[in-house]
Design an enzyme around this catalytic site. Sequence first.
Site, PDB file in Angstrom:
ATOM      1  CD  GLU A 175      -2.791   5.413   6.568  1.00 61.64           C
ATOM      2  OE1 GLU A 175      -2.775   5.515   5.325  1.00 61.64           O
ATOM      3  OE2 GLU A 175      -1.853   4.898   7.216  1.00 61.64           O
ATOM      4  CB  SER A 233       4.943  -1.996  11.862  1.00 60.65           C
ATOM      5  OG  SER A 233       4.491  -0.669  12.047  1.00 60.65           O
ATOM      6  N   GLY A 277       2.730  -1.231   4.224  1.00 59.22           N
ATOM      7  CA  GLY A 277       2.850   0.182   3.882  1.00 59.22           C
ATOM      8  C   GLY A 277       4.308   0.557   3.662  1.00 59.22           C
ATOM      9  N   GLY A 278       4.935   1.089   4.704  1.00 63.66           N
ATOM     10  CA  GLY A 278       6.291   1.628   4.614  1.00 63.66           C
ATOM     11  C   GLY A 278       7.281   0.713   3.897  1.00 63.66           C
ATOM     12  CG  ASN A 316      -1.680   1.284   1.409  1.00 63.07           C
ATOM     13  OD1 ASN A 316      -1.848   2.026   0.450  1.00 63.07           O
ATOM     14  ND2 ASN A 316      -2.155   1.551   2.623  1.00 63.07           N
ATOM     15  CD1 TRP A 317       3.507   0.946  -2.865  1.00 64.93           C
ATOM     16  CD2 TRP A 317       3.674   2.181  -4.731  1.00 64.93           C
ATOM     17  NE1 TRP A 317       4.270   0.243  -3.764  1.00 64.93           N
ATOM     18  CE2 TRP A 317       4.392   0.972  -4.921  1.00 64.93           C
ATOM     19  CE3 TRP A 317       3.633   3.111  -5.773  1.00 64.93           C
ATOM     20  CZ2 TRP A 317       5.063   0.680  -6.107  1.00 64.93           C
ATOM     21  CZ3 TRP A 317       4.305   2.815  -6.957  1.00 64.93           C
ATOM     22  CH2 TRP A 317       5.012   1.617  -7.113  1.00 64.93           C
ATOM     23  CE  LYS A 318       0.537   3.436   4.777  1.00 64.75           C
ATOM     24  NZ  LYS A 318       0.264   3.535   6.170  1.00 64.75           N
ATOM     25  N   GLY A 350       2.095   2.056  10.574  1.00 64.91           N
ATOM     26  CA  GLY A 350       3.029   3.173  10.420  1.00 64.91           C
ATOM     27  C   GLY A 350       3.685   3.603  11.719  1.00 64.91           C
ATOM     28  CD  GLU A 364      -3.644  -2.791   7.136  1.00 66.82           C
ATOM     29  OE1 GLU A 364      -2.514  -3.035   6.715  1.00 66.82           O
ATOM     30  OE2 GLU A 364      -4.233  -1.726   6.918  1.00 66.82           O
ATOM     31  CG  HIS A 390      -5.710   1.816   4.933  1.00 65.02           C
ATOM     32  ND1 HIS A 390      -5.263   2.763   5.819  1.00 65.02           N
ATOM     33  CD2 HIS A 390      -4.702   0.912   4.793  1.00 65.02           C
ATOM     34  CE1 HIS A 390      -4.019   2.442   6.195  1.00 65.02           C
ATOM     35  NE2 HIS A 390      -3.662   1.328   5.580  1.00 65.02           N
TER      36      HIS A 390
HETATM   37  C1  PEP Z   1      -0.786  -0.048   5.792  1.00 65.32           C
HETATM   38  O1  PEP Z   1      -0.730   1.081   5.336  1.00 65.32           O
HETATM   39  O2  PEP Z   1      -1.730  -0.781   5.500  1.00 65.32           O
HETATM   40  C2  PEP Z   1       0.282  -0.501   6.671  1.00 65.32           C
HETATM   41  C3  PEP Z   1       0.204  -1.683   7.218  1.00 65.32           C
HETATM   42  O3  PEP Z   1       1.315   0.378   6.876  1.00 65.32           O
HETATM   43  P1  PEP Z   1       2.724   0.044   7.598  1.00 65.32           P
HETATM   44  O4  PEP Z   1       3.211  -1.255   7.023  1.00 65.32           O
HETATM   45  O5  PEP Z   1       3.608   1.185   7.247  1.00 65.32           O
HETATM   46  O6  PEP Z   1       2.450  -0.077   9.061  1.00 65.32           O
END
Ligand code: PEP
Length: 258
Positions: A103, A219, A240-241, A13-15, A179, A173, A101
């Site tokens: 966010e 994470s 994500g990251g 997930n590049w956000k 994040g 999640e 998501h």
């Molecule tokens: C996400 O955005 O779905 C996510 C899990 O982010 P991260 O891996 O950065 O925690």
Amino acid sequence: MNKATRKAVIAGNWKMNKTPAEAVELINAIKAEIEGKDVSGCEIVTCVPYVDLVPVMEAAKGSPIKVGAENVHFAASGAYTGEISASMLTAIGVEYVIIGHSERRQYFGETDVTVNLRTKAALEAGLKVILCVGETLEQREQGITDETVSLQTKVALLGVTEEQMKNVIIAYEPVWAIGTGKTATSDQADEVCDVIRNVVAALYSSAVAEATTIQYGGSMNAKNADELLGKVNVDGGLIGGASLKAPDFYAIISAAQK
Ligand code: PEP
């Protein structure tokens, strides 16, 4: 439950990151990482900003990388300034979409009801849905994690048919792990993925539950992926990251081959 019946799905997930040129660069770097390796043990998906979809699909052609959007509107068309419909996504060849998501829930007023509307619209258009559920830190501390994710899952899947469940991936999640660098322990991830699987079994059947891919997200990185993905109920990751760095994303893909 037999994990061997489900293919792992590793989705990035590049956000709100990467211009089209940067996106193509990242896809090329991921392609270089997987070149010549056996990655048949998982489906690889990158979910990217709308403006990156076409260049990323072009760059990913001929590779095992599939492409997804990060959101979709529930109406077919109309006066929804700034929104994108499911048929617009399928028209350009998008296969996947992330829905619900945290966010979106936190910053953009997403509710379980709108998650359900988006899920149905996406499935009707032929998209594969990565449906996100997860508790906040406060909910975990109140001891209502299971109830929270169960309710989110039930409402999100209202009106979704058993046939359509073949195109639904659920991502557990925990909001407190997204994040933040705080990861759920592998046991916590496994437990809640199992709770979700039991909800799917109650709504549909144990066969559907057994066939449904349930990812962990929060994470996940090159270091902890092995342990998380080793759990019986964790069928992949939403990342994500770490999905923004080709070597880290590849390390997670590689952990999913075991
Ligand atoms: C996400 O955005 O779905 C996510 C899990 O982010 P991260 O891996 O950065 O925690």
